[in-house]
Write a protein that holds these residues in place. Structure first.
Motif, PDB file in Angstrom:
ATOM      1  N   VAL A  14      34.291  38.192  41.024  1.00  0.00           N
ATOM      2  CA  VAL A  14      33.803  38.985  42.151  1.00  0.00           C
ATOM      3  C   VAL A  14      32.285  38.915  42.173  1.00  0.00           C
ATOM      4  N   GLY A  15      31.724  38.379  43.236  1.00  0.00           N
ATOM      5  CA  GLY A  15      30.283  38.375  43.404  1.00  0.00           C
ATOM      6  C   GLY A  15      29.559  37.502  42.402  1.00  0.00           C
ATOM      7  N   GLU A  16      28.318  37.841  42.155  1.00  0.00           N
ATOM      8  CA  GLU A  16      27.492  37.094  41.213  1.00  0.00           C
ATOM      9  C   GLU A  16      26.494  38.048  40.567  1.00  0.00           C
ATOM     10  N   GLY A  17      25.885  37.590  39.491  1.00  0.00           N
ATOM     11  CA  GLY A  17      24.891  38.408  38.807  1.00  0.00           C
ATOM     12  C   GLY A  17      25.454  39.727  38.330  1.00  0.00           C
ATOM     13  N   MET A  18      24.707  40.806  38.547  1.00  0.00           N
ATOM     14  CA  MET A  18      25.090  42.126  38.071  1.00  0.00           C
ATOM     15  C   MET A  18      26.415  42.591  38.687  1.00  0.00           C
ATOM     16  N   GLU A  19      26.623  42.279  39.944  1.00  0.00           N
ATOM     17  CA  GLU A  19      27.883  42.652  40.604  1.00  0.00           C
ATOM     18  C   GLU A  19      29.073  42.033  39.873  1.00  0.00           C
ATOM     19  N   MET A  20      28.952  40.784  39.461  1.00  0.00           N
ATOM     20  CA  MET A  20      30.028  40.106  38.749  1.00  0.00           C
ATOM     21  C   MET A  20      30.292  40.763  37.393  1.00  0.00           C
ATOM     22  N   LEU A  21      29.218  41.100  36.656  1.00  0.00           N
ATOM     23  CA  LEU A  21      29.357  41.721  35.347  1.00  0.00           C
ATOM     24  C   LEU A  21      30.084  43.060  35.440  1.00  0.00           C
ATOM     25  N   VAL A  22      29.704  43.871  36.403  1.00  0.00           N
ATOM     26  CA  VAL A  22      30.308  45.193  36.563  1.00  0.00           C
ATOM     27  C   VAL A  22      31.767  45.076  36.991  1.00  0.00           C
ATOM     28  N   ALA A  23      32.053  44.153  37.910  1.00  0.00           N
ATOM     29  CA  ALA A  23      33.432  43.971  38.373  1.00  0.00           C
ATOM     30  C   ALA A  23      34.324  43.525  37.217  1.00  0.00           C
ATOM     31  N   PHE A  24      33.817  42.639  36.381  1.00  0.00           N
ATOM     32  CA  PHE A  24      34.572  42.176  35.214  1.00  0.00           C
ATOM     33  C   PHE A  24      34.889  43.349  34.292  1.00  0.00           C
ATOM     34  N   ALA A  25      33.877  44.159  34.005  1.00  0.00           N
ATOM     35  CA  ALA A  25      34.051  45.281  33.085  1.00  0.00           C
ATOM     36  C   ALA A  25      35.066  46.286  33.625  1.00  0.00           C
ATOM     37  N   LYS A  26      34.981  46.583  34.906  1.00  0.00           N
ATOM     38  CA  LYS A  26      35.875  47.585  35.486  1.00  0.00           C
ATOM     39  C   LYS A  26      37.322  47.100  35.593  1.00  0.00           C
ATOM     40  N   SER A  27      37.529  45.785  35.470  1.00  0.00           N
ATOM     41  CA  SER A  27      38.892  45.253  35.545  1.00  0.00           C
ATOM     42  C   SER A  27      39.576  45.218  34.183  1.00  0.00           C
ATOM     43  N   LEU A  28      38.816  45.389  33.101  1.00  0.00           N
ATOM     44  CA  LEU A  28      39.391  45.280  31.758  1.00  0.00           C
ATOM     45  C   LEU A  28      40.463  46.333  31.444  1.00  0.00           C
ATOM     46  N   PRO A  29      40.289  47.600  31.826  1.00  0.00           N
ATOM     47  CA  PRO A  29      41.352  48.572  31.521  1.00  0.00           C
ATOM     48  C   PRO A  29      42.716  48.147  32.049  1.00  0.00           C
ATOM     49  N   GLU A  30      42.750  47.551  33.215  1.00  0.00           N
ATOM     50  CA  GLU A  30      44.028  47.100  33.777  1.00  0.00           C
ATOM     51  C   GLU A  30      44.636  46.003  32.906  1.00  0.00           C
ATOM     52  N   LEU A  31      43.790  45.115  32.392  1.00  0.00           N
ATOM     53  CA  LEU A  31      44.275  44.064  31.495  1.00  0.00           C
ATOM     54  C   LEU A  31      44.853  44.663  30.220  1.00  0.00           C
ATOM     55  N   LEU A  32      44.122  45.606  29.618  1.00  0.00           N
ATOM     56  CA  LEU A  32      44.603  46.240  28.390  1.00  0.00           C
ATOM     57  C   LEU A  32      45.903  47.004  28.643  1.00  0.00           C
ATOM     58  N   ASP A  33      45.990  47.677  29.780  1.00  0.00           N
ATOM     59  CA  ASP A  33      47.213  48.402  30.124  1.00  0.00           C
ATOM     60  C   ASP A  33      48.398  47.441  30.245  1.00  0.00           C
TER      61      ASP A  33
END
Length: 232
Positions: A14-33
């Motif tokens: 999702v996006g690039e730069g800071m937007e990409m980093l934040v989107a990646f981080a916010k998607s991790l809980p779903e992966l762990l779940d």
């Protein structure tokens, strides 16, 4: 479980730069779940450091500890660029000051790799670090790297473009106060992010422990696997 970085292999981003980093981080809980994981340690090597700190900021309750190897730090001063080896400094400096040219640079590198000049490129990139060069040219690592590259660029080369862009940024806003224990392993001979360059960043954060490892460089995760994985 090591989730693919954004845009690597067949993974969307999702996006690039800071937007990409934040989107990646916010998607991790779903992966762990999805895998039924309540909490786990986080291991990040080399250019994954911004992703790791983003994950720690937005997913703190799910991360028990963080281990970084050969990790980059936020580039907040121009002196940090000059502390790097020449071949490592140039692409990062280009990404910081002329991001529109990064895509052209990455495409030229991939063209060399596809044409069979991967070993020649590696020899030049690590020409100022005999330890990393020795690791790169070892039969096992060379084969693993070639297979990894073929998977990495299945969808496009945007993954490497974004890695250069994010690593050239000042992403220090992602490093927030936390009680999570962090260990940063840095090779004594690392020419990308050497100990003298990393230490000022570590000194600013009480929960980050720096371990300078002799006979190791930026590819420390391959050079000292027992040390790295034993720390998790």
């Amino acid at each position: 479980i090591m989730p693919w970085r954004p845009y690597h292999c067949d993974t969307d981003g999702v996006g690039e730069g800071m937007e990409m980093l934040v989107a990646f981080a916010k998607s991790l809980p779903e992966l762990l779940d999805h895998f039924g994981i309540d909490a786990c340690p986080l291991l990040a090597a080399n250019g994954a450091a911004p992703l790791a700190f983003a994950a720690l900021r937005y997913c703190r309750p799910r991360i028990t500890k963080m281990v970084l190897t050969g990790a980059n730090v936020p580039l907040t001063r121009k002196e940090q660029f000059w502390a790097m080896g020449y071949h490592q400094r140039v692409p990062l400096y280009l990404a910081r000051h002329a991001p529109k040219l990064v895509e052209m640079y990455i495409r030229s590198v991939i063209a060399k790799l596809d044409a069979g000049y991967d070993e020649a490129y590696g020899r030049r990139y690590f020409s100022d670090c005999s330890i990393d060069l020795g690791t790169l040219l070892s039969p096992e690592y060379k084969q693993t790297a070639r297979e990894a590259l073929s998977y990495t660029y299945i969808k496009s080369y945007i993954s490497s473009v974004q890695e250069l862009v994010t690593n050239s940024m000042d992403w220090s806003e992602l490093v927030t106060p936390t009680d999570c224990p962090i260990t940063l392993f840095t090779g004594e001979a690392d020419t990308v992010h050497n100990p003298e360059m990393v230490k000022p960043f570590v000194d600013q954060h009480e929960n980050i422990q720096l371990q300078i490892v002799p006979n190791a460089a930026s590819l420390i995760i391959a050079q000292k696997p027992n040390l790295i994985f034993g720390s998790i």
